[in-house]
Design a protein around this motif. Sequence first.
Motif, PDB file in Angstrom:
ATOM      1  N   THR A  48       6.949 -19.402   8.857  1.00  0.00           N
ATOM      2  CA  THR A  48       5.517 -19.586   8.614  1.00  0.00           C
ATOM      3  C   THR A  48       5.259 -19.754   7.123  1.00  0.00           C
ATOM      4  N   THR A  49       4.056 -20.133   6.783  1.00  0.00           N
ATOM      5  CA  THR A  49       3.674 -20.446   5.409  1.00  0.00           C
ATOM      6  C   THR A  49       3.851 -19.233   4.491  1.00  0.00           C
ATOM      7  N   SER A  50       4.689 -19.384   3.517  1.00  0.00           N
ATOM      8  CA  SER A  50       5.063 -18.287   2.625  1.00  0.00           C
ATOM      9  C   SER A  50       3.987 -17.908   1.627  1.00  0.00           C
ATOM     10  N   SER A  51       3.135 -18.850   1.256  1.00  0.00           N
ATOM     11  CA  SER A  51       2.149 -18.575   0.205  1.00  0.00           C
ATOM     12  C   SER A  51       1.186 -17.453   0.588  1.00  0.00           C
ATOM     13  N   ARG A  52       1.040 -17.173   1.888  1.00  0.00           N
ATOM     14  CA  ARG A  52       0.166 -16.055   2.292  1.00  0.00           C
ATOM     15  C   ARG A  52       0.716 -14.709   1.830  1.00  0.00           C
ATOM     16  N   MET A  53       1.984 -14.645   1.521  1.00  0.00           N
ATOM     17  CA  MET A  53       2.613 -13.404   1.068  1.00  0.00           C
ATOM     18  C   MET A  53       2.692 -13.316  -0.454  1.00  0.00           C
ATOM     19  N   ASP A  54       2.257 -14.361  -1.157  1.00  0.00           N
ATOM     20  CA  ASP A  54       2.449 -14.431  -2.610  1.00  0.00           C
ATOM     21  C   ASP A  54       1.823 -13.266  -3.376  1.00  0.00           C
ATOM     22  N   GLU A  55       0.669 -12.787  -2.965  1.00  0.00           N
ATOM     23  CA  GLU A  55       0.039 -11.691  -3.717  1.00  0.00           C
ATOM     24  C   GLU A  55       0.836 -10.399  -3.630  1.00  0.00           C
ATOM     25  N   PHE A  56       1.674 -10.258  -2.618  1.00  0.00           N
ATOM     26  CA  PHE A  56       2.450  -9.038  -2.409  1.00  0.00           C
ATOM     27  C   PHE A  56       3.895  -9.150  -2.899  1.00  0.00           C
ATOM     28  N   THR A  57       4.396 -10.364  -2.987  1.00  0.00           N
ATOM     29  CA  THR A  57       5.820 -10.592  -3.216  1.00  0.00           C
ATOM     30  C   THR A  57       6.359 -10.066  -4.548  1.00  0.00           C
ATOM     31  N   PRO A  58       5.681 -10.262  -5.692  1.00  0.00           N
ATOM     32  CA  PRO A  58       6.270  -9.765  -6.943  1.00  0.00           C
ATOM     33  C   PRO A  58       6.588  -8.270  -6.918  1.00  0.00           C
TER      34      PRO A  58
ATOM     35  N   GLU B 219       0.831  -1.204   0.000  1.00  0.00           N
ATOM     36  CA  GLU B 219       0.000   0.000   0.000  1.00  0.00           C
ATOM     37  C   GLU B 219       0.866   1.255   0.000  1.00  0.00           C
ATOM     38  N   ALA B 220       1.932   1.254   0.800  1.00  0.00           N
ATOM     39  CA  ALA B 220       2.838   2.405   0.860  1.00  0.00           C
ATOM     40  C   ALA B 220       3.534   2.621  -0.486  1.00  0.00           C
ATOM     41  N   ILE B 221       3.965   1.539  -1.119  1.00  0.00           N
ATOM     42  CA  ILE B 221       4.621   1.653  -2.433  1.00  0.00           C
ATOM     43  C   ILE B 221       3.658   2.260  -3.444  1.00  0.00           C
ATOM     44  N   LYS B 222       2.425   1.768  -3.467  1.00  0.00           N
ATOM     45  CA  LYS B 222       1.437   2.262  -4.427  1.00  0.00           C
ATOM     46  C   LYS B 222       1.067   3.721  -4.187  1.00  0.00           C
ATOM     47  N   LYS B 223       1.130   4.178  -2.935  1.00  0.00           N
ATOM     48  CA  LYS B 223       0.839   5.579  -2.607  1.00  0.00           C
ATOM     49  C   LYS B 223       2.064   6.478  -2.765  1.00  0.00           C
ATOM     50  N   GLY B 224       3.228   5.854  -2.953  1.00  0.00           N
ATOM     51  CA  GLY B 224       4.463   6.636  -3.041  1.00  0.00           C
ATOM     52  C   GLY B 224       4.965   7.089  -1.686  1.00  0.00           C
ATOM     53  N   SER B 225       4.503   6.433  -0.631  1.00  0.00           N
ATOM     54  CA  SER B 225       4.917   6.781   0.735  1.00  0.00           C
ATOM     55  C   SER B 225       6.267   6.163   1.063  1.00  0.00           C
ATOM     56  N   ARG B 226       6.874   6.708   2.064  1.00  0.00           N
ATOM     57  CA  ARG B 226       8.167   6.200   2.527  1.00  0.00           C
ATOM     58  C   ARG B 226       7.973   4.872   3.256  1.00  0.00           C
ATOM     59  N   LEU B 227       8.848   3.922   2.990  1.00  0.00           N
ATOM     60  CA  LEU B 227       8.782   2.620   3.638  1.00  0.00           C
ATOM     61  C   LEU B 227       9.556   2.641   4.955  1.00  0.00           C
ATOM     62  N   PRO B 228       9.202   1.759   5.888  1.00  0.00           N
ATOM     63  CA  PRO B 228       9.892   1.751   7.184  1.00  0.00           C
ATOM     64  C   PRO B 228      11.332   1.239   7.108  1.00  0.00           C
ATOM     65  N   PHE B 229      11.685   0.584   6.005  1.00  0.00           N
ATOM     66  CA  PHE B 229      13.062   0.152   5.779  1.00  0.00           C
ATOM     67  C   PHE B 229      13.293   0.066   4.278  1.00  0.00           C
ATOM     68  N   GLU B 230      14.543   0.077   3.894  1.00  0.00           N
ATOM     69  CA  GLU B 230      14.936   0.020   2.486  1.00  0.00           C
ATOM     70  C   GLU B 230      14.772  -1.415   1.975  1.00  0.00           C
ATOM     71  N   LEU B 231      13.971  -1.599   0.943  1.00  0.00           N
ATOM     72  CA  LEU B 231      13.761  -2.932   0.373  1.00  0.00           C
ATOM     73  C   LEU B 231      14.952  -3.416  -0.437  1.00  0.00           C
ATOM     74  N   LYS B 232      15.675  -2.500  -1.052  1.00  0.00           N
ATOM     75  CA  LYS B 232      16.782  -2.885  -1.933  1.00  0.00           C
ATOM     76  C   LYS B 232      17.783  -3.766  -1.177  1.00  0.00           C
ATOM     77  N   ASP B 233      17.993  -4.962  -1.722  1.00  0.00           N
ATOM     78  CA  ASP B 233      18.943  -5.945  -1.183  1.00  0.00           C
ATOM     79  C   ASP B 233      18.572  -6.472   0.203  1.00  0.00           C
ATOM     80  N   SER B 234      17.323  -6.324   0.614  1.00  0.00           N
ATOM     81  CA  SER B 234      16.878  -6.791   1.928  1.00  0.00           C
ATOM     82  C   SER B 234      16.424  -8.246   1.894  1.00  0.00           C
ATOM     83  N   ILE B 235      16.410  -8.847   3.081  1.00  0.00           N
ATOM     84  CA  ILE B 235      15.905 -10.200   3.290  1.00  0.00           C
ATOM     85  C   ILE B 235      14.756 -10.101   4.283  1.00  0.00           C
ATOM     86  N   ILE B 236      13.655 -10.794   3.998  1.00  0.00           N
ATOM     87  CA  ILE B 236      12.518 -10.846   4.918  1.00  0.00           C
ATOM     88  C   ILE B 236      12.316 -12.286   5.380  1.00  0.00           C
ATOM     89  N   TYR B 237      12.156 -12.442   6.683  1.00  0.00           N
ATOM     90  CA  TYR B 237      11.889 -13.736   7.308  1.00  0.00           C
ATOM     91  C   TYR B 237      10.412 -13.792   7.648  1.00  0.00           C
TER      92      TYR B 237
END
Length: 109
Positions: free
Chosen positions: A68-78, A31-49
């Motif tokens: 935890t089950t990764s498929s719940r994040m699939d709609e957001f991941t690309p 949602e923040a990306i789509k609004k052009g808002s600032r993210l709480p951390f830099e996504l570039k080269d980041s790892i998410i657990y």
Amino acid sequence: MKIDTFKAGQELLFSGTIYVARDQAHKRLVEAIKKGSRLPFELKDSIIYYCGPTQTPQGKIIGSCGPTTSSRMDEFTPLLLKQGLKGMIGKGNRSVEVRGALKKYKGVY
């Protein structure tokens, strides 16, 4: 991180900051990306657990945590991969779209 030097199934060792985020956090990031808002951390080269907690035992600060089950994040991941996310730690299969985005944006899971 030189993603294109790794082979499928190869064990990787990460060091540094790894962010913990699940489905609601992913929804907010997108949602923040789509609004052009600032993210709480830099996504570039980041790892998410994708970490799931258990109940906190009495007298303890936190309970056990595990992937935890990764498929719940699939709609957001690309979109997150497109923005520079380089890797995710979780469990389970990923959708065709996520697998394609991992190849296209050179990410690891």
